[in-house]
Write an enzyme that holds these catalytic residues in place. Sequence first.
Site, PDB file in Angstrom:
ATOM      1  N   CYS A 158       4.447  -5.602  14.320  1.00  0.00           N
ATOM      2  CA  CYS A 158       5.873  -5.881  14.149  1.00  0.00           C
ATOM      3  C   CYS A 158       6.531  -6.204  15.489  1.00  0.00           C
ATOM      4  CB  CYS A 158       6.564  -4.688  13.510  1.00  0.00           C
ATOM      5  SG  CYS A 158       8.310  -4.990  13.166  1.00  0.00           S
TER       6      CYS A 158
ATOM      7  N   ASN B   4      -4.499 -15.074  11.565  1.00  0.00           N
ATOM      8  CA  ASN B   4      -3.151 -15.222  11.013  1.00  0.00           C
ATOM      9  C   ASN B   4      -2.309 -16.028  11.992  1.00  0.00           C
ATOM     10  OD1 ASN B   4      -0.295 -13.050  10.705  1.00  0.00           O
ATOM     11  ND2 ASN B   4      -0.787 -14.756   9.379  1.00  0.00           N
TER      12      ASN B   4
ATOM     13  N   GLN C 269       0.198  -1.500   2.848  1.00  0.00           N
ATOM     14  CA  GLN C 269       0.272  -1.465   4.304  1.00  0.00           C
ATOM     15  C   GLN C 269       1.212  -0.360   4.758  1.00  0.00           C
ATOM     16  OE1 GLN C 269       2.423  -4.126   7.136  1.00  0.00           O
ATOM     17  NE2 GLN C 269       0.381  -4.751   7.791  1.00  0.00           N
TER      18      GLN C 269
ATOM     19  N   GLY D 251       1.097 -15.801   5.647  1.00  0.00           N
ATOM     20  CA  GLY D 251       2.424 -15.210   5.562  1.00  0.00           C
ATOM     21  C   GLY D 251       3.463 -16.231   5.151  1.00  0.00           C
TER      22      GLY D 251
ATOM     23  N   PRO E 128       1.651  -8.851   4.545  1.00  0.00           N
ATOM     24  CA  PRO E 128       2.819  -8.051   4.158  1.00  0.00           C
ATOM     25  C   PRO E 128       4.087  -8.644   4.771  1.00  0.00           C
ATOM     26  CG  PRO E 128       1.053  -6.680   5.044  1.00  0.00           C
ATOM     27  CD  PRO E 128       0.701  -8.091   5.356  1.00  0.00           C
ATOM     28  N   MET E 129       5.125  -8.803   3.957  1.00  0.00           N
ATOM     29  CA  MET E 129       6.412  -9.290   4.443  1.00  0.00           C
ATOM     30  C   MET E 129       7.507  -8.477   3.768  1.00  0.00           C
ATOM     31  SD  MET E 129       5.846 -13.457   4.525  1.00  0.00           S
ATOM     32  CE  MET E 129       4.903 -13.536   2.984  1.00  0.00           C
TER      33      MET E 129
END
Length: 391
Positions: A112, A214, A81, A238, A27-28
């Site tokens: 985050c 990741n 998400q 990502g 998720p971005m």
Amino acid sequence: MSTLPSTQPAPLRIGPLELSVPVVLAPMAGITNTAFRRLCREYGAGLYVSEMITSRALVERTPESMRLIQHHESETPRSIQLYGVDPKTVAEAVTMLVAEDRADHIDLNFGCPVPKVTRKGGGAALPWKLGLFREIVERAARAAGDIPLTIKMRKGIDADHLTYLEAGRAAEGAGVASIALHARTAAEFYSGTADWSAIAKLKETVTSVPVLGNGDIWSAEDALRMVAETGCDGVVVGRGCLGRPWLFGDLAAAFNGDPSTGSGQASIQPTLGEVAQAFKRHAELLVEFFDDEDRACRDIRKHVAWYFKGYAVGGELRAALATSSSLQQIDDLLAQLDWMQPYPGADAEGQRGRAGTPKVPSLPDRWLDSRELQETHRAELTEAELSHSGG
């Protein structure tokens, strides 16, 4: 030559979901909307996760949050998400998604590193309060029922305050379907080199559900190498796919045993014309997503540098694309390119997107004094549910 797996990984199972290619789009914020997810899916396979959505905003059914949870009919499985800091609110958001049949997979963000989130105790700062973390995950997992619930997290706040192993055990015990680790701390932000050894340690610690890695996957070869070095069950991609949706085609080929992907060079090597077509397709999908051509053309501007990285495209033309305001203008500008220009090789590959520099994480006052949540911090947590990317 890198040491690559001698056998291909088995399909990735996340609860009832089976992914033929063990790859997840990270998720971005402002990136992984329906338009970009659809574009990436056209090139490859895997699980394509939505932008991070604030649980409080979803429970309040704000127009923006309701728009962000929408999926195109071609998107399956549907993956969302959520971000939240209050167990009750997160559980309510999950309950809503399940009851209204809006998702086939739900992920919780605990990665985050953005200062305005961590200074309120959210994001990568939250697992330090292990009891709060456990309660959020347990309640969300119960609310999810048969829908697989997963988490994505970082190593911890900084090198002296690592949380990922304890959080991994807690999440496993809470019943999550998989755990993803961005192998950096909040203090590292996106700088330096991801610590893949942490992914290996988490894989050794968490044994009953898949562990995904990741960090620093810029090519299909990187993905294979991460699996080989860490034993992880799949990868989360990502920044490596920014301006390169075809990376998912490379990843599918690599995990399906295409030997060319182990050479260190991309197997999909688009001409400038093919890049231009992808860029235009992205813009068109954004128009459909926003239902607003002007907004879509403003949104595609941030992708210009990523798409044309390494290609001989003049500064004036790049600047014009980055200020375009209509699909017709984009068409006219793309027509000026040399569509036969070949793939530039290494110049088009490697790191992209934000990196930043290491920094002392912003945290609530005296946050690190105790692993237990103090009453003085509860008010700050209520302010932490802001829409920011990260992980």
